[in-house]
Design a protein around this motif. Structure first.
Motif, mmCIF file in Angstrom:
data_model
loop_
_atom_site.group_PDB
_atom_site.id
_atom_site.type_symbol
_atom_site.label_atom_id
_atom_site.label_comp_id
_atom_site.label_asym_id
_atom_site.label_seq_id
_atom_site.Cartn_x
_atom_site.Cartn_y
_atom_site.Cartn_z
ATOM 1 N N VAL A 1 0.855 -1.184 0.000
ATOM 2 C CA VAL A 1 0.000 0.000 0.000
ATOM 3 C C VAL A 1 0.892 1.235 0.000
ATOM 4 N N ILE A 2 0.516 2.238 -0.776
ATOM 5 C CA ILE A 2 1.288 3.469 -0.835
ATOM 6 C C ILE A 2 1.512 4.011 0.581
ATOM 7 N N GLY A 3 2.759 4.327 0.883
ATOM 8 C CA GLY A 3 3.087 4.857 2.196
ATOM 9 C C GLY A 3 3.487 3.809 3.207
ATOM 10 N N THR A 4 3.411 2.513 2.791
ATOM 11 C CA THR A 4 3.814 1.417 3.678
ATOM 12 C C THR A 4 4.723 0.475 2.913
ATOM 13 N N ASP A 5 5.233 -0.519 3.619
ATOM 14 C CA ASP A 5 6.078 -1.516 2.958
ATOM 15 C C ASP A 5 5.416 -2.878 2.875
ATOM 16 N N GLN A 6 4.086 -2.904 3.062
ATOM 17 C CA GLN A 6 3.370 -4.180 2.987
ATOM 18 C C GLN A 6 1.973 -3.995 2.419
ATOM 19 N N GLY A 7 1.433 -5.087 1.902
ATOM 20 C CA GLY A 7 0.085 -5.046 1.361
ATOM 21 C C GLY A 7 -0.953 -5.202 2.457
ATOM 22 N N SER A 8 -2.219 -5.101 2.057
ATOM 23 C CA SER A 8 -3.316 -5.209 3.018
ATOM 24 C C SER A 8 -4.278 -6.308 2.599
ATOM 25 N N PRO A 9 -4.705 -7.160 3.539
ATOM 26 C CA PRO A 9 -5.696 -8.191 3.215
ATOM 27 C C PRO A 9 -7.045 -7.602 2.814
ATOM 28 N N LEU A 10 -7.255 -6.325 3.102
ATOM 29 C CA LEU A 10 -8.499 -5.674 2.695
ATOM 30 C C LEU A 10 -8.649 -5.639 1.177
ATOM 31 N N ALA A 11 -7.522 -5.761 0.476
ATOM 32 C CA ALA A 11 -7.568 -5.780 -0.985
ATOM 33 C C ALA A 11 -8.377 -6.968 -1.492
ATOM 34 N N LEU A 12 -8.391 -8.056 -0.719
ATOM 35 C CA LEU A 12 -9.147 -9.237 -1.134
ATOM 36 C C LEU A 12 -10.644 -8.958 -1.158
ATOM 37 N N ILE A 13 -11.091 -8.049 -0.295
ATOM 38 C CA ILE A 13 -12.507 -7.678 -0.297
ATOM 39 C C ILE A 13 -12.873 -7.020 -1.619
ATOM 40 N N ILE A 14 -12.019 -6.099 -2.061
ATOM 41 C CA ILE A 14 -12.286 -5.391 -3.317
ATOM 42 C C ILE A 14 -12.139 -6.324 -4.510
ATOM 43 N N ALA A 15 -11.170 -7.211 -4.452
ATOM 44 C CA ALA A 15 -10.929 -8.117 -5.573
ATOM 45 C C ALA A 15 -12.060 -9.112 -5.763
ATOM 46 N N PHE A 16 -12.658 -9.565 -4.655
ATOM 47 C CA PHE A 16 -13.614 -10.673 -4.756
ATOM 48 C C PHE A 16 -15.078 -10.296 -4.533
ATOM 49 N N VAL A 17 -15.383 -9.525 -3.513
ATOM 50 C CA VAL A 17 -16.792 -9.282 -3.163
ATOM 51 C C VAL A 17 -17.590 -8.664 -4.303
ATOM 52 N N PRO A 18 -17.135 -7.552 -4.913
ATOM 53 C CA PRO A 18 -17.932 -6.979 -6.016
ATOM 54 C C PRO A 18 -18.099 -7.944 -7.178
ATOM 55 N N ARG A 19 -17.046 -8.703 -7.476
ATOM 56 C CA ARG A 19 -17.073 -9.592 -8.640
ATOM 57 C C ARG A 19 -17.993 -10.786 -8.403
ATOM 58 N N VAL B 1 -13.593 3.788 0.681
ATOM 59 C CA VAL B 1 -13.754 3.506 2.112
ATOM 60 C C VAL B 1 -12.508 2.857 2.707
ATOM 61 N N LEU B 2 -11.918 1.899 2.000
ATOM 62 C CA LEU B 2 -10.827 1.113 2.565
ATOM 63 C C LEU B 2 -9.436 1.689 2.306
ATOM 64 N N PHE B 3 -9.276 2.372 1.163
ATOM 65 C CA PHE B 3 -7.941 2.850 0.793
ATOM 66 C C PHE B 3 -7.953 4.298 0.298
ATOM 67 N N GLY B 4 -8.900 5.093 0.768
ATOM 68 C CA GLY B 4 -9.071 6.438 0.232
ATOM 69 C C GLY B 4 -7.798 7.266 0.201
ATOM 70 N N THR B 5 -7.136 7.397 1.339
ATOM 71 C CA THR B 5 -5.945 8.240 1.426
ATOM 72 C C THR B 5 -4.816 7.714 0.553
ATOM 73 N N ALA B 6 -4.541 6.413 0.636
ATOM 74 C CA ALA B 6 -3.464 5.821 -0.153
ATOM 75 C C ALA B 6 -3.756 5.892 -1.646
ATOM 76 N N TYR B 7 -5.032 5.690 -2.009
ATOM 77 C CA TYR B 7 -5.404 5.733 -3.422
ATOM 78 C C TYR B 7 -5.266 7.147 -3.972
ATOM 79 N N ALA B 8 -5.621 8.134 -3.162
ATOM 80 C CA ALA B 8 -5.460 9.527 -3.585
ATOM 81 C C ALA B 8 -3.989 9.854 -3.803
ATOM 82 N N GLN B 9 -3.140 9.360 -2.915
ATOM 83 C CA GLN B 9 -1.699 9.573 -3.081
ATOM 84 C C GLN B 9 -1.195 8.899 -4.350
ATOM 85 N N ALA B 10 -1.675 7.704 -4.613
ATOM 86 C CA ALA B 10 -1.255 6.983 -5.816
ATOM 87 C C ALA B 10 -1.678 7.706 -7.084
#
Length: 205
Positions: free
Chosen positions: A87-105, A152-161
């Protein structure tokens, strides 16, 4: 329809999802500013053809393909779909990404079937509009949930990206929904209606 034949069709749709994900056929640029995603189309067709359970399975395949693609071909915003990309601003990913990858789909494969079943209760509504509306809602489900969850889950990091102010991110995402999302939904609706109508004509089992 026999189980073997059903298995063949579902396998074909799943293969098509993977093919569209890893080639340029899953996306096309309608204009220099509007990029339309088409990978949800096999998911919606599977939902309308075989029911919400099969639709959910195909939606899972859609999510898995997105996870794999963003992991092996990362871009600056891939962290919203893959927990293996920092995640932007960190050195590791977030398991919350799995929610976005799978739930909507997964819901893309569920919503169309229930919308179609609900519309069948409107006796004067012809079959083709029922299919078109169901496909429209399936596509919008993907767009609204993906962008909403990103905010909701990555607003700040996504804006930075994206190199935009956090305060303006909501407006940017709403513009994406109202332009790309609507065009994408209309394209999905037209294509699904044309293909699904043809399928039902050719396969009256």
């Amino acid at each position: 329809m026999t189980k073997t034949r059903r298995y063949v069709y579902v396998t074909f749709l799943m293969t098509l999802i993977l093919f569209m994900t890893f080639t340029s056929y899953g996306y096309f640029n309608l204009t220099p500013f509007i990029r339309v995603t088409l990978i949800q189309i096999p998911v919606i067709i599977g939902s309308l053809w075989f029911g919400w359970r099969t639709g959910a399975l195909l939606g899972f395949a859609f999510g898995m393909s997105s996870l794999i693609y963003n992991t092996i071909n990362p871009v600056v915003t891939s962290f919203v779909f893959s927990p293996f990309y920092p995640v932007i601003g960190t050195d590791q990913g977030s398991p919350l990404a799995l929610i976005i990858a799978f739930v909507p789909r997964i819901l893309v494969g569920i919503v169309p079937w229930f919308v179609y079943q609900g519309l069948k209760k409107i006796e004067r509504l012809p079959k083709i509009p029922r299919i078109a509306i169901s496909a429209l809602m399936g596509s919008l489900t993907n767009t609204l949930l993906v962008l909403g969850l990103i905010y909701v889950l990555f607003g700040t990091a996504y804006a930075q990206a994206r190199s935009v102010a956090v305060e303006s991110l909501a407006g940017i995402l709403l513009t994406t929904i109202s332009v790309n999302g609507v065009v994408e939904a209309i394209c999905s609706s037209v294509i699904v209606t044309a293909l699904f109508t043809r399928i039902k004509v050719n396969h009256q089992d």
